[in-house]
Write a protein that holds these residues in place. Structure first.
Motif, PDB file in Angstrom:
ATOM      1  N   GLY A   1       0.809  -1.226   0.000  1.00  0.00           N
ATOM      2  CA  GLY A   1       0.000   0.000   0.000  1.00  0.00           C
ATOM      3  C   GLY A   1       0.833   1.262   0.000  1.00  0.00           C
ATOM      4  N   THR A   2       0.293   2.328   0.599  1.00  0.00           N
ATOM      5  CA  THR A   2       1.052   3.566   0.689  1.00  0.00           C
ATOM      6  C   THR A   2       1.226   3.918   2.163  1.00  0.00           C
ATOM      7  OG1 THR A   2      -0.979   4.872   0.531  1.00  0.00           O
ATOM      8  CG2 THR A   2       0.182   4.439  -1.520  1.00  0.00           C
ATOM      9  N   ARG A   3       2.197   4.781   2.461  1.00  0.00           N
ATOM     10  CA  ARG A   3       2.421   5.250   3.836  1.00  0.00           C
ATOM     11  C   ARG A   3       2.278   6.754   3.889  1.00  0.00           C
ATOM     12  NH1 ARG A   3       6.368   2.914   7.236  1.00  0.00           N
ATOM     13  NH2 ARG A   3       6.773   0.822   6.502  1.00  0.00           N
ATOM     14  N   GLU A   4       2.079   7.240   5.107  1.00  0.00           N
ATOM     15  CA  GLU A   4       2.066   8.679   5.316  1.00  0.00           C
ATOM     16  C   GLU A   4       3.459   9.231   5.063  1.00  0.00           C
ATOM     17  OE1 GLU A   4       0.794  10.316   9.176  1.00  0.00           O
ATOM     18  OE2 GLU A   4      -0.861   8.881   8.969  1.00  0.00           O
ATOM     19  N   THR A   5       3.534  10.362   4.388  1.00  0.00           N
ATOM     20  CA  THR A   5       4.823  11.039   4.236  1.00  0.00           C
ATOM     21  C   THR A   5       5.081  11.847   5.496  1.00  0.00           C
ATOM     22  OG1 THR A   5       4.808  11.074   1.840  1.00  0.00           O
ATOM     23  CG2 THR A   5       6.010  12.851   2.926  1.00  0.00           C
ATOM     24  N   LEU A   6       6.311  11.776   6.005  1.00  0.00           N
ATOM     25  CA  LEU A   6       6.638  12.467   7.248  1.00  0.00           C
ATOM     26  C   LEU A   6       7.209  13.846   6.940  1.00  0.00           C
ATOM     27  CD1 LEU A   6       8.458   9.424   8.907  1.00  0.00           C
ATOM     28  CD2 LEU A   6       6.082  10.136   9.263  1.00  0.00           C
ATOM     29  N   MET A   7       6.943  14.799   7.852  1.00  0.00           N
ATOM     30  CA  MET A   7       7.485  16.154   7.687  1.00  0.00           C
ATOM     31  C   MET A   7       9.009  16.078   7.620  1.00  0.00           C
ATOM     32  SD  MET A   7       6.495  19.185   7.264  1.00  0.00           S
ATOM     33  CE  MET A   7       7.504  20.607   6.888  1.00  0.00           C
ATOM     34  N   PHE A   8       9.592  16.767   6.669  1.00  0.00           N
ATOM     35  CA  PHE A   8      11.039  16.711   6.422  1.00  0.00           C
ATOM     36  C   PHE A   8      11.508  15.254   6.318  1.00  0.00           C
ATOM     37  CE2 PHE A   8      10.736  20.944   8.604  1.00  0.00           C
ATOM     38  CZ  PHE A   8      11.149  21.726   7.525  1.00  0.00           C
ATOM     39  N   ASN A   9      10.649  14.416   5.764  1.00  0.00           N
ATOM     40  CA  ASN A   9      10.961  13.008   5.551  1.00  0.00           C
ATOM     41  C   ASN A   9      11.318  12.284   6.843  1.00  0.00           C
ATOM     42  OD1 ASN A   9      11.014  10.933   3.666  1.00  0.00           O
ATOM     43  ND2 ASN A   9      13.186  11.198   3.155  1.00  0.00           N
ATOM     44  N   GLY A  10      10.823  12.798   7.974  1.00  0.00           N
ATOM     45  CA  GLY A  10      11.105  12.157   9.259  1.00  0.00           C
ATOM     46  C   GLY A  10      12.336  12.706   9.957  1.00  0.00           C
ATOM     47  N   TYR A  11      12.948  13.750   9.402  1.00  0.00           N
ATOM     48  CA  TYR A  11      14.146  14.320  10.015  1.00  0.00           C
ATOM     49  C   TYR A  11      13.871  15.694  10.622  1.00  0.00           C
ATOM     50  CZ  TYR A  11      16.073  10.440   7.447  1.00  0.00           C
ATOM     51  OH  TYR A  11      16.296   9.189   6.981  1.00  0.00           O
ATOM     52  N   ALA A  12      12.589  15.964  10.925  1.00  0.00           N
ATOM     53  CA  ALA A  12      12.196  17.295  11.402  1.00  0.00           C
ATOM     54  C   ALA A  12      12.953  17.692  12.665  1.00  0.00           C
ATOM     55  CB  ALA A  12      10.687  17.336  11.650  1.00  0.00           C
ATOM     56  N   ASP A  13      13.134  16.726  13.594  1.00  0.00           N
ATOM     57  CA  ASP A  13      13.793  17.093  14.850  1.00  0.00           C
ATOM     58  C   ASP A  13      15.217  17.595  14.612  1.00  0.00           C
ATOM     59  OD1 ASP A  13      14.379  14.539  13.980  1.00  0.00           O
ATOM     60  OD2 ASP A  13      14.852  13.791  15.984  1.00  0.00           O
ATOM     61  N   GLN A  14      15.817  17.189  13.508  1.00  0.00           N
ATOM     62  CA  GLN A  14      17.195  17.605  13.244  1.00  0.00           C
ATOM     63  C   GLN A  14      17.312  18.807  12.301  1.00  0.00           C
ATOM     64  OE1 GLN A  14      19.858  13.942  12.719  1.00  0.00           O
ATOM     65  NE2 GLN A  14      17.806  13.081  12.764  1.00  0.00           N
ATOM     66  N   VAL A  15      16.293  19.029  11.456  1.00  0.00           N
ATOM     67  CA  VAL A  15      16.459  20.077  10.440  1.00  0.00           C
ATOM     68  C   VAL A  15      15.425  21.196  10.493  1.00  0.00           C
ATOM     69  CG1 VAL A  15      17.613  18.489   8.856  1.00  0.00           C
ATOM     70  CG2 VAL A  15      15.136  18.873   8.639  1.00  0.00           C
ATOM     71  N   ALA A  16      14.326  20.998  11.230  1.00  0.00           N
ATOM     72  CA  ALA A  16      13.258  22.009  11.208  1.00  0.00           C
ATOM     73  C   ALA A  16      13.786  23.385  11.597  1.00  0.00           C
ATOM     74  CB  ALA A  16      12.117  21.590  12.130  1.00  0.00           C
ATOM     75  N   SER A  17      14.768  23.414  12.505  1.00  0.00           N
ATOM     76  CA  SER A  17      15.284  24.709  12.986  1.00  0.00           C
ATOM     77  C   SER A  17      15.934  25.521  11.859  1.00  0.00           C
ATOM     78  CB  SER A  17      16.288  24.481  14.115  1.00  0.00           C
ATOM     79  OG  SER A  17      17.336  23.655  13.656  1.00  0.00           O
ATOM     80  N   LEU A  18      16.381  24.827  10.795  1.00  0.00           N
ATOM     81  CA  LEU A  18      16.985  25.550   9.663  1.00  0.00           C
ATOM     82  C   LEU A  18      15.986  26.493   9.017  1.00  0.00           C
ATOM     83  CD1 LEU A  18      18.812  22.641   7.765  1.00  0.00           C
ATOM     84  CD2 LEU A  18      19.925  24.428   9.090  1.00  0.00           C
ATOM     85  N   TYR A  19      14.701  26.178   9.187  1.00  0.00           N
ATOM     86  CA  TYR A  19      13.673  26.915   8.444  1.00  0.00           C
ATOM     87  C   TYR A  19      12.743  27.676   9.386  1.00  0.00           C
ATOM     88  CZ  TYR A  19      15.635  23.539   5.310  1.00  0.00           C
ATOM     89  OH  TYR A  19      16.540  22.801   4.594  1.00  0.00           O
ATOM     90  N   ALA A  20      13.210  27.903  10.618  1.00  0.00           N
ATOM     91  CA  ALA A  20      12.388  28.595  11.607  1.00  0.00           C
ATOM     92  C   ALA A  20      11.935  29.946  11.055  1.00  0.00           C
ATOM     93  CB  ALA A  20      13.173  28.785  12.901  1.00  0.00           C
ATOM     94  N   GLY A  21      10.640  30.210  11.175  1.00  0.00           N
ATOM     95  CA  GLY A  21      10.126  31.505  10.744  1.00  0.00           C
ATOM     96  C   GLY A  21       9.870  31.621   9.258  1.00  0.00           C
ATOM     97  N   MET A  22      10.223  30.600   8.471  1.00  0.00           N
ATOM     98  CA  MET A  22       9.997  30.682   7.021  1.00  0.00           C
ATOM     99  C   MET A  22       8.617  30.149   6.661  1.00  0.00           C
ATOM    100  SD  MET A  22      13.541  29.511   5.239  1.00  0.00           S
ATOM    101  CE  MET A  22      12.771  29.066   3.712  1.00  0.00           C
ATOM    102  N   ASP A  23       7.991  30.758   5.660  1.00  0.00           N
ATOM    103  CA  ASP A  23       6.718  30.234   5.144  1.00  0.00           C
ATOM    104  C   ASP A  23       7.038  29.111   4.151  1.00  0.00           C
ATOM    105  OD1 ASP A  23       4.355  29.655   3.939  1.00  0.00           O
ATOM    106  OD2 ASP A  23       3.769  31.740   3.571  1.00  0.00           O
ATOM    107  N   LEU A  24       6.805  27.870   4.581  1.00  0.00           N
ATOM    108  CA  LEU A  24       7.213  26.736   3.755  1.00  0.00           C
ATOM    109  C   LEU A  24       6.295  26.529   2.547  1.00  0.00           C
ATOM    110  CD1 LEU A  24       8.288  24.242   6.548  1.00  0.00           C
ATOM    111  CD2 LEU A  24       9.725  25.727   5.139  1.00  0.00           C
ATOM    112  N   ARG A  25       5.154  27.215   2.554  1.00  0.00           N
ATOM    113  CA  ARG A  25       4.266  27.165   1.412  1.00  0.00           C
ATOM    114  C   ARG A  25       4.837  28.009   0.267  1.00  0.00           C
ATOM    115  NH1 ARG A  25      -0.444  25.004   0.906  1.00  0.00           N
ATOM    116  NH2 ARG A  25      -0.651  23.836   2.820  1.00  0.00           N
ATOM    117  N   LYS A  26       5.390  29.152   0.659  1.00  0.00           N
ATOM    118  CA  LYS A  26       6.011  30.032  -0.345  1.00  0.00           C
ATOM    119  C   LYS A  26       7.369  29.497  -0.753  1.00  0.00           C
ATOM    120  CE  LYS A  26       4.037  34.623   0.440  1.00  0.00           C
ATOM    121  NZ  LYS A  26       4.088  35.305   1.745  1.00  0.00           N
ATOM    122  N   ASN A  27       8.147  29.081   0.274  1.00  0.00           N
ATOM    123  CA  ASN A  27       9.485  28.544  -0.002  1.00  0.00           C
ATOM    124  C   ASN A  27       9.401  27.029  -0.133  1.00  0.00           C
ATOM    125  OD1 ASN A  27      11.234  31.086   0.418  1.00  0.00           O
ATOM    126  ND2 ASN A  27       9.942  31.022   2.233  1.00  0.00           N
TER     127      ASN A  27
END
Ligand code: HEM
Lengths: 321, 198
Positions: free
Chosen positions: A294-320
């Motif tokens: 079947g299919t699986r849920e896609t994870l935010m930042f492919n599951g690496y959010a805890d390590q990389v989300a801070s790189l994009y703090a404050g950015m609009d990810l819809r625009k960027n």
């Protein structure tokens, strides 16, 4: 059959011969058409036939980055990883790349590191392979909606960048792939401008997850996976992880990237895996894990959010996107 | 009887050769040889097969008129039914593989992905053609009305090509080839019409 008197009896085909000939002709037509249909079908649906013929690379496993997989996730097989590749320089058919890349020459090889650096330098293959290798198992999520789990062998890009000493004004890193029409004749059909170029922000490039991969499954990279050295940025869509790198340039502005040049509306510079921002032509909320039903849920930042989300703090990810 | 007039033989050839790709797909599935992404492969193969058979039905009239191959006419129905057959297989693969049998998610997907909408419209247009493909239906409708209805073939073929073009990311070689084929076949009909009027 008419038996007009003009035809001498000797030239009239006896009934039996006629039927035999007819049977023979029909059989020939049966054979000819079915062989042709089979041939056409097989030509247009090539199957990758891959073998792990690379040479072994000594590496240490880094448990801090391999323990992140969910309990139900397992490694994709070598056949899956090396038999299903987007590498438009060789073919736009993912099952055909392995065969088309078979004779690609990856030795000798050199990677020019240039631009805003104190110590510009060209690394030959030997020097690249001398970096201390780690085994890093990462999810790999293609923008097309499929994914794999791949045991890469490689080293953090940061290690190489620190050797050339980026200048204080450097903000981005631009990458270029190998391209040559002689070795990649089918690249004329790619529909994208080549050589393939990609880019990262410097902080993304320096992130410990960002890898220069030289192998997978403990051996040097198969040609179709981007031999001899490629980028791996596990929290971004696969096309950011540029293959067969020949040039790395530090710059002070956002570099052009191939898919963004081809279609800016569909492919942004960042291209972070993000289940909440759909591709204009399909949803990115789920993915098909190669080898699973079947299919699986896609994870935010492919599951690496805890390590990389801070790189994009404050950015609009819809625009960027 | 010559081979040219042996329509039973033609039918058998078409029946077997048309079914062969489906046999290969089922056989390869059974032996696990559909590649890394079987759903994608089967979706694409059945889609292309549906389109190929659509193009083949459009080829019958020009070949008859240009080369006098009138024997082809008797096989056109089966060619069209094969287009429908692979269209149904294509739809089922999509529902099973892409939608995980979640039928309720189909309308949303159709709205979200324009290429799916185009494919769906093309497929829905095939349904009345398949339904009216029997001799009894032709008789009931009368040749003229039947012919008019079956001109939907043109729209289906165009829809199939547009659907294909909308899917590819950058390599448009194949959709372009189909576009040229369908374009030529429709241009032929237009030319015939214009000659009739003039
Ligand atoms: C029933 C409605 C339809 C749906 C839901 C549908 C859906 C799809 C999907 C999901 C794909 C695969 C896209 C990909 O792999 O990226 C596809 C491909 C395709 N479909 Fe359809 N389709 C439909 C009807 C049709 C019809 C009627 C035709 C032909 C007349 C057709 C011809 C094709 C072709 C040629 C492809 C591309 C194959 C390739 O990429 O090699 N489809 N369709």
């Amino acid at each position: 059959m008419s038996k007009s008197p003009e035809i001498p009896p000797s030239e009239i085909t006896p009934e039996e011969t006629f039927l035999n000939r007819r049977f023979f002709m029909k059989s020939a037509i049966w054979a000819g058409t079915t062989v042709a249909t089979t041939g056409l079908y097989r030509t247009f649906s090539p199957r990758a036939d891959v073998e792990n013929t690379g040479t072994a690379i000594a590496s240490t496993a880094d448990p801090s980055v391999t323990s992140h997989l969910l309990p139900d996730e397992k490694l994709n097989t070598f056949e899956e990883i090396a038999g299903y590749n987007n590498f438009y320089e060789f073919s736009t058919d993912k099952s055909e790349v392995a065969a088309k890349a078979k004779n690609f020459v990856t030795n000798p090889w050199s990677v020019e590191v240039t631009g805003l650096v104190q110590k510009p330098r060209t690394f030959n293959l030997e020097e690249i392979l001398k970096f201390e290798s780690e085994e890093r198992t990462y999810r790999f999520r293609c923008v097309e909606g499929w994914s794999m789990v791949i045991p890469w062998v490689g080293f953090p890009l940061a290690k190489l960048l620190s050797l050339v000493e980026p200048m204080s004004g450097a903000t981005h890193v631009a990458f270029t792939s190998y391209h040559d029409l002689k070795q990649m004749p089918d690249s004329v059909f790619a529909g994208i401008d080549l050589p393939y170029v990609e880019g990262l922000r410097l902080d993304e490039a320096m992130h410990p997850l960002t890898l220069l991969a030289t192998g997978l499954y403990g051996k040097t990279l198969p040609n179709q996976n981007g031999a001899p050295v490629r980028l791996v940025v596990p929290w971004k869509y696969g096309f950011k992880s540029i293959k067969s790198v020949v040039k790395i340039e530090l710059t002070d502005k956002e570099p052009p990237t191939t898919w963004n040049l081809a279609n800016a509306r569909e492919y942004g510079f960042y291209s972070n895996v993000n289940p909440t921002v759909d591709h204009p032509r399909w949803s990115q909320a789920r993915e098909r894990r190669i080898g699973e039903g079947g299919t699986r849920e896609t994870l935010m930042f492919n599951g690496y959010a805890d390590q990389v989300a801070s790189l994009y703090a404050g950015m609009d990810l819809r625009k960027n996107f | 009887m010559t081979f040219i007039s042996d329509s039973r033989f033609h039918r058998q050839l078409l029946l077997v050769n048309g079914l062969l790709p489906a046999v290969f797909i089922v056989f390869d599935h059974w032996r696990g040889e559909l590649g890394a992404n079987p759903v994608e492969f089967v979706t694409r193969a059945t889609g292309v097969l549906a389109l190929i058979f659509m193009v083949l039905t459009l080829l019958v009239t020009p070949l008859r008129k240009l080369f006098g191959w009138n024997w082809l006419l008797k096989q056109r129905r089966l060619i069209g039914l094969y287009a429908f057959f692979y269209g149904v297989a294509h739809l089922l693969t999509y529902i099973a593989g892409d939608r995980d049998w979640q039928l309720l998610s189909v309308p949303d997907d159709v709205l979200k992905r324009p290429f799916i909408a185009v494919g769906m419209i093309s497929f829905l247009l095939m349904v009345p053609l398949a339904a009216t493909s029997t001799n009894a239906m032709i008789k009931k409708m009368g040749g003229k009305r039947w012919n008019q209805l079956h001109r939907l073939t043109y729209l289906i073929a165009i829809g199939g090509v547009v659907h294909y073009y909308m899917i590819v990311k950058s390599d448009i070689t194949y959709p372009l080839a189909f576009a040229i084929a369908v374009g030529l076949l429709l241009a032929y009909r237009l030319a015939v019409q214009i000659r009739k009027v003039a």
